[in-house]
Design an enzyme around this catalytic site. Structure first.
Site, PDB file in Angstrom:
ATOM      1  CG  HIS A 213      54.037  40.376  45.235  1.00  0.00           C
ATOM      2  ND1 HIS A 213      54.779  41.049  44.319  1.00  0.00           N
ATOM      3  CD2 HIS A 213      52.791  40.824  45.552  1.00  0.00           C
ATOM      4  CE1 HIS A 213      54.033  41.955  43.758  1.00  0.00           C
ATOM      5  NE2 HIS A 213      52.755  41.687  44.276  1.00  0.00           N
TER       6      HIS A 213
ATOM      7  CG  HIS B  15      48.095  39.627  43.376  1.00  0.00           C
ATOM      8  ND1 HIS B  15      47.878  40.260  42.044  1.00  0.00           N
ATOM      9  CD2 HIS B  15      49.022  40.773  43.932  1.00  0.00           C
ATOM     10  CE1 HIS B  15      48.637  41.249  41.934  1.00  0.00           C
ATOM     11  NE2 HIS B  15      49.461  41.595  43.025  1.00  0.00           N
ATOM     12  CD  GLU B  16      49.368  41.210  47.849  1.00  0.00           C
ATOM     13  OE1 GLU B  16      50.477  41.463  47.724  1.00  0.00           O
ATOM     14  OE2 GLU B  16      48.419  42.245  47.391  1.00  0.00           O
TER      15      GLU B  16
ATOM     16  CB  CYS C 225      50.676  44.446  40.715  1.00  0.00           C
ATOM     17  SG  CYS C 225      51.797  44.191  42.034  1.00  0.00           S
TER      18      CYS C 225
END
Lengths: 168, 172
Positions: free
Chosen positions: A145, A141-142, A99
């Site tokens: 966040h 993954h995004e 990341c």
């Protein structure tokens, strides 16, 4: 614009939904996209990684390849994902992730191999998406966040072996 | 001045080894870098980077009484710190077969000849006592094609199953 790195607290906080799809927001999306493309790798970014605590992430695997033979990665191109909601997860796969907000560390993370999601674009239009493989991993993954989750929250032991065995 | 050391400790496994060793180090003002601690057979093994103001003998004086109490052997070497220099492996190699002498030597020799740089290797003995099996999990860096390494392993290893896959790392 600059990348915020852990242990900065805001990376562990949930983001607010986007409610105004105005010019200011669209300008920010354009700036974020341009910034993402200027970064090494540059295939995904989430707004909190630059300090804006709104539910927006961008994924674009266009031109990305995998492996030494540089096989193309199936993808849908530029995805502006505003207030994304993953509605279906199927299968699971172990893969290695890093990341921009966690420099100098990579680790194994289990993600769904196929997902369905809804999201708005930067103009407030609603879309349904289906995604699989590497692109689905990038979206997960995004999207994490936006809930204050880093891949560090999903690490599995390096000894975890979910790989299908085959004999030579 | 802060020096960095590699401490190796090994002894029969029991509860509390890590806590007692690391508390002693903390009490002496030492800090830990990267570590690898695991049970191998019935032994517990520790390899850890330790940063400390002072020379090797000072560190030994901290570790020795705890190691003695826990019946651990230990060894200390001064090292370069080298933190923040991770290499991201791009190959995962799994090898398994009926346990016999030479599996690791044979496989890693082929990999070395193929210019494969091992970054991580775990091996375990499984199966039952009459028919033990040996399992190797390797992560490595290489510029070679997978097929090339597979061919080399096929030519030079007998009686083991192996699989090589590329690791793609997603940076999000």
């Amino acid at each position: 614009m600059k990348i915020i790195t852990y242990p900065e607290d805001i990376l562990k906080q949930s983001c607010d939904p986007v409610t105004k799809f105005d010019q200011e927001f669209q300008d920010f999306v354009a700036e974020l996209e341009s910034f993402m493309r200027s970064q090494p790798g540059g295939i995904g970014i989430a707004a909190p990684q630059v300090g804006r605590m709104q539910r927006l992430c961008i994924v674009d695997l266009t031109g990305m390849t995998r492996g030494k033979k540089k096989k193309p990665v199936p993808n849908q191109g530029r995805l502006i994902l505003v207030n994304p909601e993953i509605t279906k997860w199927e299968g699971f796969e172990l893969g290695r992730e890093g990341c921009m907000s966690v420099p100098d560390y990579t680790g194994n993370v289990i993600r769904a191999t196929r997902i369905e999601l809804t999201a708005f674009d930067e103009f407030g239009n609603s879309h349904n998406y289906e995604s699989e493989g590497y692109e689905a991993r990038a979206i997960q993954h995004e999207a994490d966040h936006l809930d204050g989750l880093l891949f560090l929250d999903r690490l599995v032991s390096r000894k975890t072996d979910l790989f299908k065995r085959k004999q030579k | 001045m802060r020096q960095w050391y590699m401490i190796a400790l090994v002894g029969k496994d029991r509860a509390g080894i890590v806590a007692q060793i690391t508390e002693a180090l903390l009490g002496a003002g030492a800090t830990l870098g990267e570590t690898s601690m695991m049970r191998l057979g019935c032994n517990f093994t520790i390899m850890m980077m330790v940063g400390m103001d002072g020379d090797e003998s000072k560190l030994c004086r901290v570790v020795e009484p705890v190691a003695k109490q826990l019946d651990l052997h230990f060894h200390v070497d001064e090292i370069e710190p080298g933190l923040h220099q991770h290499q991201t492996p791009d190959l995962r190699i799994t090898v398994y077969g009926a346990d016999r002498p030479g599996i690791v030597a044979q496989v890693t020799s082929v990999l070395a000849e193929s210019e494969v740089n091992i970054t991580d290797l775990d091996s375990q003995v499984g199966g039952d006592q009459e028919k033990p099996i040996y399992i190797l999990m390797i992560e490595a860096l290489s510029d070679r094609d997978v097929e090339e390494i597979e061919d080399a392993l096929n030519r030079s290893t007998d009686g083991v199953n192996f699989r090589i896959e590329e690791i793609d790392t997603l940076i999000g």
